[in-house]
Write a protein that holds these residues in place. Sequence first.
Motif, PDB file in Angstrom:
ATOM      1  N   GLU A  54       4.716  -3.721   4.169  1.00 40.95           N
ATOM      2  CA  GLU A  54       3.589  -3.208   4.931  1.00 40.95           C
ATOM      3  C   GLU A  54       4.094  -2.616   6.243  1.00 40.95           C
ATOM      4  OE1 GLU A  54      -0.297  -5.788   4.157  1.00 40.95           O
ATOM      5  OE2 GLU A  54       1.337  -7.038   4.909  1.00 40.95           O
ATOM      6  N   HIS A 100       3.039   0.027  -8.710  1.00 45.58           N
ATOM      7  CA  HIS A 100       1.674  -0.071  -8.232  1.00 45.58           C
ATOM      8  C   HIS A 100       0.816  -0.859  -9.212  1.00 45.58           C
ATOM      9  CE1 HIS A 100       1.723   3.445 -10.909  1.00 45.58           C
ATOM     10  NE2 HIS A 100       0.431   3.221 -11.107  1.00 45.58           N
ATOM     11  N   PRO A 137       0.826  -1.214   0.000  1.00 46.83           N
ATOM     12  CA  PRO A 137       0.000   0.000   0.000  1.00 46.83           C
ATOM     13  C   PRO A 137       0.855   1.257   0.000  1.00 46.83           C
ATOM     14  CG  PRO A 137       0.022  -1.013   2.177  1.00 46.83           C
ATOM     15  CD  PRO A 137       0.707  -1.977   1.263  1.00 46.83           C
TER      16      PRO A 137
END
Length: 593
Positions: free
Chosen positions: A564, A549, A390
């Motif tokens: 993460e 991405h 993310p």
Amino acid sequence: MIGVAPPAYDPATPTTANTLPVGGPATVRAYVAELLRRHRRAFVLLVTVNTVAVVASMAGPWLLGDLVERVSDSARELHLELTAGLFLAALVVQAVFVRQVRLRGAMLGERMLADLREDFLVRSVGLPPGVLERAGTGDLLSRITTDIDRLANAMREAVPQLTIGVVWAALLLGGLAVTAPPLAPAVLVALPLLVVGCRWYFKRAPSAYRSEAAGYAAVAAALAETVDAGRTVEAHRLGERRIALSERRIREWTAWERYTLWLRSVLFPVVNITHVTVLGSVLMVGGVFVLHGWIGIGQLTTGALIAQMLVDPVGLILRWYDELQVAQVSLARLVGVRDIEPDAGDASVRPDGRHVRADKVHFGYRPGVDVLRKVSLDVAPGTRLALVGPSGAGKSTLGRLLAGIYAPRNGRITLGGAELSRMPAEDVRSHVALVNQEHHVFVGSLRDNLLLARTGAQDAELWAALGAVDADGWARALDEGLDTEVGSGGLALTPAQAQQIALARLVLADPHTLVLDEATSLLDPRAARHLERSLARVLDGRTVVAIAHRLHTAHDADVIAVVENGRITELGSHDQLVATDGAYAALWRSWHG
């Protein structure tokens, strides 16, 4: 002297530059001395022609004083023709040499300014990349633009004019001491007032001007960051907050502007009173001396005229010295980069192979706040590693660490067993290259933009590099081919074309390890996929760390690392991670539908 107080200190108000240091007095003095040594011949020539001009200007008062003396003595022979001829000759000499003073002063100023620009650029480019990245757009931009502009006037005029003023005043005082010795002390009557006023002003001015410059840098930073992150500001509805921040920075800056203006409004009347006091004291003291017969009326005339002439050089000195207070702050900000130790590294530290390894790495941009924690990674030569996760997880930060841009706070990043943070920056760049979302097209020809990567490359190699990134089609369609002017004032390239040029530079640089930080993000998905397939042929055999991405990039990688919250939570191939049914599998299902 009591008046307006400086703006109240606010902890959020910057008084210095954000990241890049401001040069101390020793650094500034050393740089100024270095500039003077470089241009000592021009400086000596300026002083010489100025001396001749000032001496010629004193001929008029001396001739007029001599004429007045002869008239007062009722001399029969006044020699008016000779006096007029000498006066005219002195006037011509003065005019010629004043022109030389202005010419030589302007030339000296321009040469010193050119040296300053070049020194700042060379030093800035030589700084460690991490320092420049952390410097902030606003601070660096304000130094390159505003500080250079402020210094331009100082270098062109203040330094030469201040030199002229000092020589001028010294010669006039010397001339007064020679032609009318008893009147020389009368000039000193106004000195205490001038000293008190200047001490009051210059005690406050430097810090005020520094705060003013830092305030402007803060305004530039707030505006530049808001514009650069415009979409993010809109997405998170931060518009009102950013406007409020900009308005607060502007208020703080203008408060310092008003304070420095008030300081000058106190100094200038003091200077004017000093001028009146000098002339008045010479006339009154000289009048008493004439009445007592200690000096002649001609000496008084000469002394009064020379005292009147002192108004110009003293005003010149104070005016340009005040200008130098502003310039000194800008100069300190520009030469502050000299206080940053160059990233020399240890030339003896050389990699033994191409193996990239991260061992229990911790890193943060601020003390006590780690972006990466206990990150360990092993990248074998020729491996294609994809970093996914993310936004804000630390992928780009890890990529910069692996590229040697940053040094870890704890742990080690090694290339072939050699610690990247200990290697000279130039050596690191010869082995590892970083290509991120930012791309730059420099003003010049397409050829010049490509030759930045390898200056000795031939045209065939340039075309091959363009072909490797599928850019040769549109490049060959250009009317002038590689000689086409691009950038500001030339051909406006699309973001995708600019990114292809950046990737072509990468092909020409030919490093064995590459870090691609979403390097194809500005291309549409189909074009990006096509370009990445073309790059795959070029990058074959090289170690590639791709931060992406778009998960098709990860699908093609040998190894995928899921980042993460600053940690690597999963590591493996695409099939392995999908079978594990963890975070990557969830991302893949979400992206793939």
